[in-house]
Design a protein around this motif. Structure first.
Motif, PDB file in Angstrom:
ATOM      1  N   GLY A   1      23.730 -47.295 120.153  1.00 55.81           N
ATOM      2  CA  GLY A   1      22.386 -46.875 120.539  1.00 55.81           C
ATOM      3  C   GLY A   1      22.080 -45.404 120.358  1.00 55.81           C
ATOM      4  N   SER A   2      22.958 -44.645 119.692  1.00 54.52           N
ATOM      5  CA  SER A   2      22.640 -43.235 119.449  1.00 54.52           C
ATOM      6  C   SER A   2      23.231 -42.790 118.106  1.00 54.52           C
ATOM      7  CB  SER A   2      23.177 -42.350 120.578  1.00 54.52           C
ATOM      8  OG  SER A   2      24.588 -42.391 120.595  1.00 54.52           O
ATOM      9  N   LYS A   3      22.791 -41.621 117.651  1.00 56.32           N
ATOM     10  CA  LYS A   3      23.303 -41.087 116.385  1.00 56.32           C
ATOM     11  C   LYS A   3      24.517 -40.215 116.675  1.00 56.32           C
ATOM     12  CE  LYS A   3      19.346 -41.088 113.297  1.00 56.32           C
ATOM     13  NZ  LYS A   3      19.936 -41.941 112.278  1.00 56.32           N
ATOM     14  N   MET A   4      25.576 -40.415 115.887  1.00 55.08           N
ATOM     15  CA  MET A   4      26.807 -39.637 116.054  1.00 55.08           C
ATOM     16  C   MET A   4      27.294 -39.163 114.695  1.00 55.08           C
ATOM     17  SD  MET A   4      28.800 -42.252 118.570  1.00 55.08           S
ATOM     18  CE  MET A   4      29.950 -41.190 119.411  1.00 55.08           C
ATOM     19  N   PRO A   5      27.960 -37.987 114.660  1.00 60.61           N
ATOM     20  CA  PRO A   5      28.556 -37.546 113.399  1.00 60.61           C
ATOM     21  C   PRO A   5      29.611 -38.570 112.962  1.00 60.61           C
ATOM     22  CG  PRO A   5      28.631 -35.789 115.044  1.00 60.61           C
ATOM     23  CD  PRO A   5      28.167 -37.035 115.747  1.00 60.61           C
ATOM     24  N   ILE A   6      29.764 -38.739 111.665  1.00 61.41           N
ATOM     25  CA  ILE A   6      30.690 -39.745 111.142  1.00 61.41           C
ATOM     26  C   ILE A   6      32.114 -39.514 111.642  1.00 61.41           C
ATOM     27  CG2 ILE A   6      31.301 -38.588 108.978  1.00 61.41           C
ATOM     28  CD1 ILE A   6      30.855 -41.424 107.656  1.00 61.41           C
ATOM     29  N   ASN A   7      32.501 -38.236 111.841  1.00 59.87           N
ATOM     30  CA  ASN A   7      33.877 -37.963 112.270  1.00 59.87           C
ATOM     31  C   ASN A   7      34.126 -38.331 113.737  1.00 59.87           C
ATOM     32  OD1 ASN A   7      32.603 -35.885 113.594  1.00 59.87           O
ATOM     33  ND2 ASN A   7      33.633 -34.252 112.458  1.00 59.87           N
ATOM     34  N   GLN A   8      33.085 -38.820 114.442  1.00 60.31           N
ATOM     35  CA  GLN A   8      33.290 -39.290 115.811  1.00 60.31           C
ATOM     36  C   GLN A   8      33.417 -40.809 115.885  1.00 60.31           C
ATOM     37  OE1 GLN A   8      30.465 -37.622 118.577  1.00 60.31           O
ATOM     38  NE2 GLN A   8      31.040 -35.532 118.068  1.00 60.31           N
ATOM     39  N   VAL A   9      33.315 -41.475 114.726  1.00 63.01           N
ATOM     40  CA  VAL A   9      33.490 -42.930 114.707  1.00 63.01           C
ATOM     41  C   VAL A   9      34.543 -43.367 113.684  1.00 63.01           C
ATOM     42  CG1 VAL A   9      31.161 -43.469 115.554  1.00 63.01           C
ATOM     43  CG2 VAL A   9      31.553 -43.273 113.101  1.00 63.01           C
ATOM     44  N   ALA A  10      35.057 -42.392 112.911  1.00 62.23           N
ATOM     45  CA  ALA A  10      36.015 -42.732 111.861  1.00 62.23           C
ATOM     46  C   ALA A  10      36.861 -41.517 111.491  1.00 62.23           C
ATOM     47  CB  ALA A  10      35.263 -43.223 110.624  1.00 62.23           C
ATOM     48  N   THR A  11      37.989 -41.782 110.845  1.00 63.54           N
ATOM     49  CA  THR A  11      38.824 -40.714 110.312  1.00 63.54           C
ATOM     50  C   THR A  11      38.489 -40.573 108.827  1.00 63.54           C
ATOM     51  OG1 THR A  11      40.593 -41.312 111.831  1.00 63.54           O
ATOM     52  CG2 THR A  11      41.205 -39.937 109.949  1.00 63.54           C
ATOM     53  N   VAL A  12      38.118 -39.360 108.422  1.00 67.04           N
ATOM     54  CA  VAL A  12      37.748 -39.114 107.032  1.00 67.04           C
ATOM     55  C   VAL A  12      38.890 -38.347 106.370  1.00 67.04           C
ATOM     56  CG1 VAL A  12      36.052 -38.019 105.514  1.00 67.04           C
ATOM     57  CG2 VAL A  12      35.308 -39.006 107.680  1.00 67.04           C
ATOM     58  N   SER A  13      39.357 -38.845 105.218  1.00 70.84           N
ATOM     59  CA  SER A  13      40.441 -38.147 104.515  1.00 70.84           C
ATOM     60  C   SER A  13      40.222 -38.221 103.007  1.00 70.84           C
ATOM     61  CB  SER A  13      41.796 -38.756 104.889  1.00 70.84           C
ATOM     62  OG  SER A  13      41.833 -40.119 104.514  1.00 70.84           O
ATOM     63  N   VAL A  14      40.996 -37.411 102.288  1.00 70.66           N
ATOM     64  CA  VAL A  14      40.911 -37.380 100.823  1.00 70.66           C
ATOM     65  C   VAL A  14      42.293 -37.715 100.265  1.00 70.66           C
ATOM     66  CG1 VAL A  14      40.399 -35.962  98.799  1.00 70.66           C
ATOM     67  CG2 VAL A  14      39.095 -35.645 100.899  1.00 70.66           C
TER      68      VAL A  14
END
Length: 186
Positions: A47-60
């Motif tokens: 129900g709210s907007k969150m930065p992607i790094n608060q719902v997933a781990t981002v890596s390269v």
């Protein structure tokens, strides 16, 4: 000088605008994968907007691939949708809770698009800095009107606010020029 006019506070607010711009620009792709590319993306979850790094781990994992490991399986679709709608030219490949984002080579058209986006971010930064400037100037006017500062103090402080504004707008222009050069470098 009035106790409630603080040039340092104005400068701090203007500087945070520049930091924000630098973060946004770091997310613009220059042909290499970077976790910062996804920083500006907001995902609508719970129900709210969150930065992607608060719902997933981002890596390269590779120079031309970004991987996004979503923590909660129920958020995979929302993350996929947010990435597609971010207008970054990325098409996630969904594999369970892992999204793989292959980074396509930049075409000349895509470079022009990214440069336009960089200009848009820079203009937002300039507007934000001018808004802080206007608030400072309005406060000075009010303080003079309420006889809390003299006309001379008002003019001196206004000049300092304008100087600061010009300096930081110039910094935005330099940051933009450097990012543009990076985008157009093949």
């Amino acid at each position: 000088m009035a106790s409630n006019f603080d040039l340092n506070d104005l400068e701090k607010r203007m500087r945070s605008t520049i930091e924000n711009l630098k973060r946004e620009l770091s997310g613009l792709r220059t042909g290499r994968a970077s976790t910062h590319l996804l920083d500006p993306i907001q995902v609508t979850v719970y129900g709210s907007k969150m930065p992607i790094n608060q719902v997933a781990t981002v890596s390269v994992p590779e120079p031309r691939t970004i991987s996004v490991q979503v923590w909660d399986k129920s958020n995979v679709q929302a993350v996929d949708k947010a990435i597609r709608e971010a207008n970054l030219g990325l098409n996630p490949i969904v594999d369970g809770t892992l999204l793989r984002l292959p980074i396509p080579a930049l075409t000349a058209d895509r470079r022009v698009e990214l440069a336009k986006l960089a200009h848009k971010y820079a203009e937002h930064g300039r507007v934000a800095i001018r808004n802080v400037r206007r608030e400072g100037m309005d406060l000075l006017k009010k303080l003079e009107k309420d006889h809390k500062i003299s006309q001379d103090d008002h003019h001196k402080s206004s000049a300092r606010v304008q100087e600061l504004t010009d300096k930081l707008i110039k910094e935005i222009d330099e940051t933009l020029a450097s990012k543009e050069a990076e985008i157009h470098k093949v």
